[in-house]
Design a protein around this motif. Structure first.
Motif, PDB file in Angstrom:
ATOM      1  N   UNK A   1       0.850  -1.190   0.000  1.00  0.00           N
ATOM      2  CA  UNK A   1       0.000   0.000   0.000  1.00  0.00           C
ATOM      3  C   UNK A   1       0.879   1.231   0.000  1.00  0.00           C
ATOM      4  N   UNK A   2       0.458   2.224  -0.772  1.00  0.00           N
ATOM      5  CA  UNK A   2       1.186   3.486  -0.866  1.00  0.00           C
ATOM      6  C   UNK A   2       0.320   4.603  -0.297  1.00  0.00           C
TER       7      UNK A   2
ATOM      8  N   UNK B   1       8.733  -4.259   4.369  1.00  0.00           N
ATOM      9  CA  UNK B   1       9.718  -3.294   3.869  1.00  0.00           C
ATOM     10  C   UNK B   1       9.046  -1.922   3.820  1.00  0.00           C
TER      11      UNK B   1
ATOM     12  N   UNK C   1       9.480   1.855   1.945  1.00  0.00           N
ATOM     13  CA  UNK C   1      10.115   2.821   1.035  1.00  0.00           C
ATOM     14  C   UNK C   1       9.511   4.175   1.340  1.00  0.00           C
ATOM     15  N   UNK C   2      10.394   5.147   1.528  1.00  0.00           N
ATOM     16  CA  UNK C   2       9.992   6.433   2.090  1.00  0.00           C
ATOM     17  C   UNK C   2      10.598   7.537   1.242  1.00  0.00           C
ATOM     18  N   UNK C   3       9.743   8.404   0.709  1.00  0.00           N
ATOM     19  CA  UNK C   3      10.217   9.607   0.033  1.00  0.00           C
ATOM     20  C   UNK C   3       9.891  10.795   0.933  1.00  0.00           C
ATOM     21  N   UNK C   4      10.901  11.576   1.267  1.00  0.00           N
ATOM     22  CA  UNK C   4      10.773  12.688   2.224  1.00  0.00           C
ATOM     23  C   UNK C   4      11.269  13.974   1.588  1.00  0.00           C
TER      24      UNK C   4
ATOM     25  N   UNK D   1      14.148  -1.787   2.686  1.00  0.00           N
ATOM     26  CA  UNK D   1      13.404  -0.700   2.082  1.00  0.00           C
ATOM     27  C   UNK D   1      14.298   0.266   1.358  1.00  0.00           C
ATOM     28  N   UNK D   2      13.856   1.502   1.305  1.00  0.00           N
ATOM     29  CA  UNK D   2      14.528   2.508   0.506  1.00  0.00           C
ATOM     30  C   UNK D   2      14.140   3.868   1.067  1.00  0.00           C
ATOM     31  N   UNK D   3      15.072   4.822   1.033  1.00  0.00           N
ATOM     32  CA  UNK D   3      14.715   6.196   1.386  1.00  0.00           C
ATOM     33  C   UNK D   3      15.238   7.107   0.292  1.00  0.00           C
ATOM     34  N   UNK D   4      14.466   8.137  -0.023  1.00  0.00           N
ATOM     35  CA  UNK D   4      14.906   9.069  -1.048  1.00  0.00           C
ATOM     36  C   UNK D   4      14.272  10.425  -0.793  1.00  0.00           C
TER      37      UNK D   4
ATOM     38  N   UNK E   1       5.849  10.434   0.607  1.00  0.00           N
ATOM     39  CA  UNK E   1       5.187   9.245   0.080  1.00  0.00           C
ATOM     40  C   UNK E   1       5.718   8.053   0.863  1.00  0.00           C
ATOM     41  N   UNK E   2       4.806   7.202   1.313  1.00  0.00           N
ATOM     42  CA  UNK E   2       5.173   6.017   2.088  1.00  0.00           C
ATOM     43  C   UNK E   2       4.665   4.796   1.368  1.00  0.00           C
ATOM     44  N   UNK E   3       5.541   3.846   1.108  1.00  0.00           N
ATOM     45  CA  UNK E   3       5.109   2.598   0.484  1.00  0.00           C
ATOM     46  C   UNK E   3       5.594   1.449   1.337  1.00  0.00           C
TER      47      UNK E   3
ATOM     48  N   UNK F   1       5.411  -2.714   1.963  1.00  0.00           N
ATOM     49  CA  UNK F   1       5.048  -4.047   1.487  1.00  0.00           C
ATOM     50  C   UNK F   1       5.170  -4.981   2.681  1.00  0.00           C
TER      51      UNK F   1
END
Lengths: 318, 318
Positions: free
Chosen positions: A42-43, A82, A84-87, A116-119, A124-126, A128
């Motif tokens: 979910x995003x 996991x 994934x985070x865009x900040x 996961x991943x950060x950028x 935006x938070x995704x 899984x």
């Protein structure tokens, strides 16, 4: 603070059940023999799924809760996730609150952050999420049969009332806003109920976009129809007495969204088993209607009279 | 077109290897007995990872390629992936191109789209990929030992040259831009090489942020240092003859980013096995240095003279 310090400070903890966690190219998971892995993504986007000024701790909770809710709807036990985070920028108090809310819920379900991943970018938070379920026992949307009872867990509509107030569409008292806002911002994923319904429910899904719209996915997948008693669904709003307008009450309970309750079906012979599952998981469950062979969704009031269905579901491109 | 039509038209195909695919609360995966599941997530943000006017087909390719690259770095065989997609609006030609590029690469690796999420918001792509690897055989970052050779697959630096040109930092000829842009926008995930290196390489990772910065993760995880011969790394740029400035050549090859090649280590006794793995996977591999016990990264030129390390890695919050 750079990307790797950020991950180390807020999102890295000792690996417990996974074979390998945060910090390599991949995380490694090993489901137990005979288990299938249930996976859901979910995003969450600022302005669409949450307000810019949301409490970061509540957001951390909700981001994982909506994913755990999908595992609950499948009858899967949470294992790992996991993130994934865009900040837009590194905001340490925000990150501290967000990770606290996220990891508190993760710990309470034994669900481990494994990668996961950060950028940098618009918020935006995704997530899984991974769970395990014995092969062949997952609760699917496609198993409802004519004659099955239709159930909903917990309460309906309170989150929508908070949203209407926050959007300025409704004026409600501050204490009512505080109470309903908890339901909007800190939903309770029904994981324990989902586990208890394995072998009992004939179909299940979680309610994110509104009861009627979500239920239509079960009806389509199962190629059946349904009759819903709106007097029973209206009774499921915790703060229904604060809502004078019966039309608003129906809007909130039938098309509210953000409830994160389970909707499920079971044949009438399973009524005692459903009650036992509700008790074992300490989750209230209410019967609201019946599956019918005729396609379509029919609404009735407490006396069985037809009610017009004007309750559109939330569409993410609507 | 609403969310569910969008998913049905562009992202739903018959389920093949997964037990359950797109359209239920969860997808169900069943790794084979004795296999671990390798999991990785990458998020791509407009303006940070790609230009707003990028060809959507290339973007679909790249979004999955960078995730498959992580599986390659672990020696895992691709199984499935989820896609969470935030889009400003439903743009059908864009979606058609994006899904074509995405699914063509997925098909070429037998990697099945099993679920995900779509929502409205700033363009953001989050893919979580799943692969399988025999328990205990994953290639990790932590296995490098003093005396091991250091290798890199394929070519280095061409993607960075294209990026410099597209950002207006460098003037290059149109045909050179076209050629190097292919490397930037359509990277080749080294999945076959990663599989062939199981039991041969002592450590591995993929190169996304630049050789030296990425290599430092292997050095930290393995608690070792390294010596790199920059004359060997400079030779790995496919279009090195087009770069007159030796400083730019080092910048591109040592800190280029977006190469999506594998960096890996292996003891000298494995040189024949590394060559065999390269041949079996039809992937060029070059030896560029050696792991040393002393921590830190030492650069030398072709005559063994020290070269100052001014090549910072890409930091997503830099």
């Amino acid at each position: 603070m750079g990307e790797f310090d950020l991950i180390a400070r807020y999102f890295t903890r000792p690996v417990r059940r996974a074979a390998l966690g945060v910090g390599d190219d991949c995380a490694l998971l090993a489901p137990a023999p005979g288990m299938q892995l249930a996976v859901s993504s979910d995003m969450l986007v600022e302005g669409r799924h949450f307000f810019a000024d949301v409490d970061p701790e509540a957001l951390g909770h909700k981001a994982l809760a909506v994913n755990l809710s999908d595992l609950g709807a499948c009858g899967a036990r949470p294992l790992a996730f996991t993130l994934a985070l865009s900040l837009p920028r590194v905001d340490e108090p925000w990150l501290a609150g967000f990770s606290r809310g996220l990891l508190a819920l993760a710990d309470s379900h034994g669900c481990e952050l494994v990668g996961g991943d950060t950028t940098q970018g618009p918020l935006n938070l995704c997530i899984t999420v991974f769970g395990e379920v014995p092969a062949g026992q997952a609760l699917l949307r496609s198993g409802a049969r004519a004659g099955d009872d239709i159930y909903v867990s917990g309460t309906l509509g309170d989150a929508r009332l908070a949203l209407e107030a926050l959007l300025g569409h409704q004026q409600i008292a501050p204490d009512l806003l505080a109470a309903t806002r908890q339901r909007l911002e800190r939903p309770t994923p029904r994981v324990a109920l989902g586990l208890a319904l394995r072998g009992v429910a004939s179909s299940a899904m979680d309610l994110s976009d509104g009861l009627l719209g979500d239920l239509s996915h079960i009806l389509q997948a199962s190629r059946v129809g349904a009759r819903i008693d709106t007097s029973l669904t209206s009774a499921l709003m915790a703060h229904r007495n604060a809502v004078a307008d019966p039309e608003l009450l129906r809007q909130c309970t039938l098309a509210g969204g953000d409830d994160y309750e389970l909707a499920f079906t079971a044949p009438p012979v399973q009524r005692a088993a459903v009650a036992a599952a509700a008790q074992a998981s300490q989750t209230p469950v209410a019967r609201i209607g019946v599956i019918e062979a005729e396609p379509g969704l029919r609404l009735v009031d407490g006396q069985g009279r037809p009610v017009e269905n004007r309750y559109a579901s939330f569409d993410h491109f609507g």
